[in-house]
Design a protein around this motif. Structure first.
Motif, PDB file in Angstrom:
ATOM      1  N   ASN A   1       0.384  -1.117   0.111  1.00  6.91           N
ATOM      2  CA  ASN A   1       0.278   0.096  -0.061  1.00  6.91           C
ATOM      3  C   ASN A   1       1.008   1.102  -0.204  1.00  6.91           C
ATOM      4  O   ASN A   1      -0.134   2.462  -0.425  1.00  6.91           O
ATOM      5  N   LEU A   2       2.605   1.011   0.776  1.00  7.04           N
ATOM      6  CA  LEU A   2       2.815   2.049   0.567  1.00  7.04           C
ATOM      7  C   LEU A   2       3.582   2.413  -1.270  1.00  7.04           C
ATOM      8  O   LEU A   2       4.299   3.525  -1.229  1.00  7.04           O
ATOM      9  N   LYS A   3       4.172   1.515  -2.072  1.00  5.93           N
ATOM     10  CA  LYS A   3       4.462   1.715  -3.145  1.00  5.93           C
ATOM     11  C   LYS A   3       3.401   1.953  -4.124  1.00  5.93           C
ATOM     12  O   LYS A   3       2.444   1.794  -4.145  1.00  5.93           O
ATOM     13  N   ARG A   4       4.464   2.489  -4.991  1.00  6.73           N
ATOM     14  CA  ARG A   4       3.151   3.699  -6.226  1.00  6.73           C
ATOM     15  C   ARG A   4       4.407   3.458  -7.005  1.00  6.73           C
ATOM     16  O   ARG A   4       5.778   3.379  -7.011  1.00  6.73           O
ATOM     17  N   ASP A   5       3.825   3.194  -8.165  1.00  7.43           N
ATOM     18  CA  ASP A   5       4.591   3.549  -9.821  1.00  7.43           C
ATOM     19  C   ASP A   5       5.997   2.230  -9.830  1.00  7.43           C
ATOM     20  O   ASP A   5       6.638   2.912 -10.149  1.00  7.43           O
ATOM     21  N   GLY A   6       5.569   1.595  -9.177  1.00  2.64           N
ATOM     22  CA  GLY A   6       6.147   0.130  -9.324  1.00  2.64           C
ATOM     23  C   GLY A   6       7.608   0.779  -8.979  1.00  2.64           C
ATOM     24  O   GLY A   6       8.894   0.531  -8.726  1.00  2.64           O
ATOM     25  N   MET A   7       7.424   1.646  -7.664  1.00  2.00           N
ATOM     26  CA  MET A   7       8.857   1.853  -7.196  1.00  2.00           C
ATOM     27  C   MET A   7       8.975   1.624  -5.465  1.00  2.00           C
ATOM     28  O   MET A   7       7.738   1.840  -4.870  1.00  2.00           O
ATOM     29  N   ALA A   8       9.974   0.721  -4.790  1.00  2.00           N
ATOM     30  CA  ALA A   8       9.163   1.047  -3.422  1.00  2.00           C
ATOM     31  C   ALA A   8       9.874   2.061  -2.383  1.00  2.00           C
ATOM     32  O   ALA A   8      10.077   3.090  -2.587  1.00  2.00           O
ATOM     33  N   PRO A   9       8.843   2.114  -1.631  1.00  2.00           N
ATOM     34  CA  PRO A   9       8.656   2.739  -0.771  1.00  2.00           C
ATOM     35  C   PRO A   9       9.316   3.867  -0.449  1.00  2.00           C
ATOM     36  O   PRO A   9      10.466   2.838   0.015  1.00  2.00           O
ATOM     37  N   LEU A  10       9.036   4.607   0.306  1.00  2.00           N
ATOM     38  CA  LEU A  10      11.372   5.148   0.994  1.00  2.00           C
ATOM     39  C   LEU A  10      10.804   4.849   2.708  1.00  2.00           C
ATOM     40  O   LEU A  10       9.930   4.401   2.910  1.00  2.00           O
TER      41      LEU A  10
ATOM     42  N   ILE B   1      17.476  -5.863  -3.319  1.00  2.00           N
ATOM     43  CA  ILE B   1      17.020  -4.117  -2.899  1.00  2.00           C
ATOM     44  C   ILE B   1      17.299  -4.431  -4.727  1.00  2.00           C
ATOM     45  O   ILE B   1      17.105  -2.693  -5.124  1.00  2.00           O
ATOM     46  N   HIS B   2      18.812  -5.057  -5.513  1.00  2.00           N
ATOM     47  CA  HIS B   2      18.541  -4.251  -6.878  1.00  2.00           C
ATOM     48  C   HIS B   2      17.678  -4.613  -7.874  1.00  2.00           C
ATOM     49  O   HIS B   2      16.911  -4.046  -8.817  1.00  2.00           O
ATOM     50  N   SER B   3      16.285  -5.458  -7.272  1.00  2.00           N
ATOM     51  CA  SER B   3      15.412  -5.719  -8.167  1.00  2.00           C
ATOM     52  C   SER B   3      14.358  -5.639  -7.567  1.00  2.00           C
ATOM     53  O   SER B   3      13.383  -5.132  -8.748  1.00  2.00           O
ATOM     54  N   GLN B   4      14.265  -4.665  -6.707  1.00  2.00           N
ATOM     55  CA  GLN B   4      13.171  -4.014  -6.375  1.00  2.00           C
ATOM     56  C   GLN B   4      11.602  -4.876  -5.789  1.00  2.00           C
ATOM     57  O   GLN B   4      10.849  -4.237  -5.914  1.00  2.00           O
ATOM     58  N   GLN B   5      12.045  -6.526  -5.371  1.00  2.00           N
ATOM     59  CA  GLN B   5      11.370  -7.224  -5.173  1.00  2.00           C
ATOM     60  C   GLN B   5      11.375  -7.797  -4.084  1.00  2.00           C
ATOM     61  O   GLN B   5      11.906  -8.866  -3.980  1.00  2.00           O
ATOM     62  N   PRO B   6       9.945  -8.024  -3.857  1.00  2.00           N
ATOM     63  CA  PRO B   6      10.120  -8.913  -2.609  1.00  2.00           C
ATOM     64  C   PRO B   6      10.417 -10.008  -2.228  1.00  2.00           C
ATOM     65  O   PRO B   6       9.903 -10.620  -3.240  1.00  2.00           O
ATOM     66  N   ALA B   7      10.391 -10.833  -1.396  1.00  2.00           N
ATOM     67  CA  ALA B   7      11.031 -12.312  -1.040  1.00  2.00           C
ATOM     68  C   ALA B   7      10.232 -12.516   0.386  1.00  2.00           C
ATOM     69  O   ALA B   7      10.635 -12.136   1.622  1.00  2.00           O
TER      70      ALA B   7
ATOM     71  N   THR C   1      18.293   8.132  -2.423  1.00  2.00           N
ATOM     72  CA  THR C   1      18.529   7.558  -3.638  1.00  2.00           C
ATOM     73  C   THR C   1      16.722   7.404  -4.391  1.00  2.00           C
ATOM     74  O   THR C   1      15.776   6.944  -3.613  1.00  2.00           O
ATOM     75  N   ALA C   2      16.583   7.242  -5.721  1.00  2.00           N
ATOM     76  CA  ALA C   2      16.374   7.492  -6.083  1.00  2.00           C
ATOM     77  C   ALA C   2      15.278   4.682  -6.371  1.00  2.00           C
ATOM     78  O   ALA C   2      14.346   4.916  -6.522  1.00  2.00           O
ATOM     79  N   ALA C   3      16.690   4.374  -6.169  1.00  2.00           N
ATOM     80  CA  ALA C   3      16.847   2.947  -6.888  1.00  2.00           C
ATOM     81  C   ALA C   3      16.225   2.280  -4.513  1.00  2.00           C
ATOM     82  O   ALA C   3      16.652   3.449  -3.981  1.00  2.00           O
ATOM     83  N   SER C   4      16.203   1.568  -4.936  1.00  2.00           N
ATOM     84  CA  SER C   4      16.091   0.790  -3.506  1.00  2.00           C
ATOM     85  C   SER C   4      17.413   0.764  -3.064  1.00  2.00           C
ATOM     86  O   SER C   4      18.774   0.228  -3.637  1.00  2.00           O
ATOM     87  N   ASP C   5      18.118   0.985  -1.543  1.00  2.00           N
ATOM     88  CA  ASP C   5      19.344   0.210  -1.279  1.00  2.00           C
ATOM     89  C   ASP C   5      19.270  -0.340   0.067  1.00  2.00           C
ATOM     90  O   ASP C   5      20.023  -0.117   0.692  1.00  2.00           O
ATOM     91  N   ARG C   6      18.358  -0.256   0.874  1.00  2.00           N
ATOM     92  CA  ARG C   6      18.106  -1.778   1.698  1.00  2.00           C
ATOM     93  C   ARG C   6      16.777  -2.159   1.553  1.00  2.00           C
ATOM     94  O   ARG C   6      16.028  -2.357   0.867  1.00  2.00           O
ATOM     95  N   ILE C   7      16.855  -2.574   2.510  1.00  2.00           N
ATOM     96  CA  ILE C   7      15.478  -3.448   3.190  1.00  2.00           C
ATOM     97  C   ILE C   7      14.512  -3.965   4.488  1.00  2.00           C
ATOM     98  O   ILE C   7      15.874  -3.726   5.664  1.00  2.00           O
ATOM     99  N   PHE C   8      13.289  -3.771   4.170  1.00  2.00           N
ATOM    100  CA  PHE C   8      13.008  -3.886   5.581  1.00  2.00           C
ATOM    101  C   PHE C   8      11.911  -5.452   5.632  1.00  2.00           C
ATOM    102  O   PHE C   8      11.760  -5.866   4.672  1.00  2.00           O
ATOM    103  N   GLY C   9      12.424  -5.459   6.650  1.00  2.01           N
ATOM    104  CA  GLY C   9      12.260  -7.241   6.643  1.00  2.01           C
ATOM    105  C   GLY C   9      11.416  -7.577   8.465  1.00  2.01           C
ATOM    106  O   GLY C   9      11.514  -6.432   8.983  1.00  2.01           O
ATOM    107  N   ALA C  10      10.960  -8.782   8.095  1.00  2.00           N
ATOM    108  CA  ALA C  10      10.349  -9.278   9.237  1.00  2.00           C
ATOM    109  C   ALA C  10      11.108 -10.790   9.195  1.00  2.00           C
ATOM    110  O   ALA C  10      11.403 -11.117   8.628  1.00  2.00           O
TER     111      ALA C  10
END
Length: 188
Positions: free
Chosen positions: A15-24, A93-99, A126-135
């Motif tokens: 729900n935070l993700k917009r336009d295919g970009m990872a959330p800030l 991080i690089h593909s901006q795809q969750p796992a 940055t405009a690209a994903s550079d970190r992970i939010f995990g659980a």
């Protein structure tokens, strides 16, 4: 995802993700996930280029009876089994795809099933994903009593998560690609 808390975290991220970009990272509101904070972590590259924990929730630290802040992401894995989970995290991080990773927490004798959710996020700079939010959550609810302290995690299975909407609104399907995957060989 077997754990409803994992689904809730994934929904929140979608729900935070917009336009295919990872959330800030600044868009993540700890109050919105306050009951899950003990199970959450953030990881990013440290100055040496190693993926390291920036934050680790209290339940994660209690599970292993140690603090993870500033420690390499590889430290949570069995020493002989850390290469693939670290590759998967870099891929997130690089593909901006969750796992979603199915893992076992082991104290050396007893193993318990957990789910690890890896969600790409961006820092403000940055405009690209550079970190992970995990659980890291037990695979089943309610949370079972786990033999602690766990010494390490081992990877059982994993999948990239796809889907354009929230978990409950759009089916989430697995994409079992691997970055070092050769045709005809399973990535896990």
């Amino acid at each position: 995802m077997r754990n409803q808390a994992s689904r809730a975290i994934f929904d929140y991220w979608i729900n935070l993700k917009r336009d295919g970009m990872a959330p800030l990272k600044t868009e993540i509101d700890p109050a919105a996930l306050r009951h899950l904070l003990p199970h959450l972590f953030m990881a990013a590259m440290d100055p040496a280029g190693t993926l390291a924990f920036r934050l680790a929730g209290t339940r994660i630290c209690e599970l292993f009876d140690r603090e993870f802040r500033g420690k390499p992401f590889a430290d949570v894995w069995q020493e002989t089994d850390h290469r693939q989970p670290v590759e998967i995290a870099h891929g997130v991080i690089h593909s901006q795809q969750p796992a979603l990773l199915d893992v076992l927490a082991s104290n050396g004798h007893i193993r318990h099933a957990y789910e690890m959710l890896l969600l790409p996020i961006r820092s403000v700079e940055t405009a690209a994903s550079d970190r992970i939010f995990g659980a890291l959550l037990p695979a089943v609810s309610p949370y079972p009593v786990t033999a602690t302290p766990a010494m390490f995690l081992t990877l059982e299975n994993w999948t990239f998560l796809t889907g354009g909407g929230s978990y409950f609104g759009v089916p989430v399907t697995g994409d079992r690609r691997s970055f070092s995957h050769t045709p005809g060989r399973s990535p896990s």
